[in-house]
Design an enzyme around this catalytic site. Structure first.
Site, PDB file in Angstrom:
ATOM      1  N   ASP A 141      31.313 -46.680  15.494  1.00 58.03           N
ATOM      2  CA  ASP A 141      31.242 -45.292  15.946  1.00 58.03           C
ATOM      3  C   ASP A 141      29.877 -44.969  16.543  1.00 58.03           C
ATOM      4  OD1 ASP A 141      33.569 -43.840  15.909  1.00 58.03           O
ATOM      5  OD2 ASP A 141      33.405 -43.235  13.814  1.00 58.03           O
ATOM      6  N   GLN A 200      36.576 -42.022   8.977  1.00 57.38           N
ATOM      7  CA  GLN A 200      37.100 -40.870   9.703  1.00 57.38           C
ATOM      8  C   GLN A 200      36.432 -39.585   9.216  1.00 57.38           C
ATOM      9  OE1 GLN A 200      39.308 -40.945  12.340  1.00 57.38           O
ATOM     10  NE2 GLN A 200      38.882 -38.775  12.536  1.00 57.38           N
ATOM     11  N   LYS A 249      44.442 -45.106  16.180  1.00 56.34           N
ATOM     12  CA  LYS A 249      43.421 -46.147  16.346  1.00 56.34           C
ATOM     13  C   LYS A 249      43.943 -47.498  15.868  1.00 56.34           C
ATOM     14  CE  LYS A 249      39.770 -42.705  15.898  1.00 56.34           C
ATOM     15  NZ  LYS A 249      38.863 -41.991  14.985  1.00 56.34           N
TER      16      LYS A 249
END
Length: 293
Positions: free
Chosen positions: A123, A100, A56
């Site tokens: 997200d 994460q 990412k």
């Protein structure tokens, strides 16, 4: 192969998305002086998670998005993590926050996700974002489901009127997809490990989206799919020493009108949509967008 059976290429579509994202990031810098910035938070030393975060960050830099890398010991306490998120929420140079998952067992994921500012929730997982998605008003949507919808749009596959079956009920994939597909006028059925007559439900589906990620527990085979169905494979696991999805690709491809491969299907889309969300968040913050909490 069934007539018209075609591959849905996540590599091709993600490249198109990233090209647009880079242009948008460059334009934001040119017009406002604001460089989009993504902060990543990794707790613990899980190799797969570390790989995902590294990928990412690499993609972000390629697209003109700055990054902040926070790698924390597995012993990091929940209150310390919440303090870090608060600092990132208040940092005007950070526009997106990605924690994460999964987190270590001693940390409550819901509390951590809920602490992220909805403005920086790239997200799309905070309760605020989930509620806005349910009401058709979300600005930042979960990345993998958004990637699935982007694939359908790119190949002009209209879900309106389709009977869609999703094999997943997670907050990451299944539940957001329900609302995205309903918004596009599909009829949606959600299946999971307790579903009765799963094969019968699948055999009547025009669109199958599977995200189990365990070939030992579930494999989508040709006898489960009706002729001409669209098959989107979100699952990833190791099968016979290789990266594979949920779908027995060779046989299902004979019956499907469209199908995603693994690798090279939905996977590349997740990171591309994360980058798009980051630039969208930066643009909204730069424009002074507010969120009522």
């Amino acid at each position: 192969m069934a007539a018209g059976a075609k591959i849905i290429s996540g590599l091709e579509v993600s490249a198109a998305v990233k090209e647009r994202v880079k242009k948008a990031a460059d334009e934001l810098v040119r017009t406002t002086g604001v460089q989009p910035c993504l902060a990543t938070v990794l707790v613990g030393d899980d190799p797969a998670s570390a790989t995902y975060v590294g990928s990412k960050q690499k993609t972000a830099k390629e697209l003109g998005i700055a990054t902040r890398d926070h790698r924390l010991a597995a012993t990091f306490k929940q209150h310390e993590l919440l303090e870090l998120i608060d600092l990132l929420n208040r940092d005007p140079q950070v526009h997106g926050i990605l924690v994460q998952l999964p987190l270590p067992a001693h940390i409550d994921e819901f509390s951590v996700i809920n602490a992220i500012s909805p403005l920086k929730d790239v997200d799309g997982l905070t309760p605020y974002s989930a509620g806005m998605l349910q009401n058709g008003k979300a600005h930042l949507k979960p990345c993998t489901p958004s990637g699935v919808m982007e694939l359908l749009d790119y190949y002009n596959i209209d879900p309106a009127g389709m009977d869609a079956v999703i094999i997943n009920r997670s907050n990451l994939v299944g539940k957001p997809l329900v609302f995205m597909l309903l918004e596009r006028n599909a009829t949606v059925t959600v299946c999971h490990s307790r579903t009765k007559d799963l094969e019968k439900k699948l055999q009547s589906a025009d669109l199958v989206i599977t995200a189990v990620g365990n070939r030992q527990r579930f494999t989508l085979t040709a006898d489960m799919v009706k002729e001409g169905a669209v098959v989107i494979d979100v699952g990833t696991s190791r099968h016979q020493g290789k990266l594979a999805g949920d779908v027995d690709f060779a046989s299902v491809r004979e019956k499907a009108s469209w199908i995603t491969p693994v690798p090279g299907g939905v996977g590349p889309m997740t990171i591309a949509m994360l980058m798009r969300n980051t630039v969208s968040a930066a643009s909204a913050i730069a424009a002074g967008a507010g969120v009522q909490r």
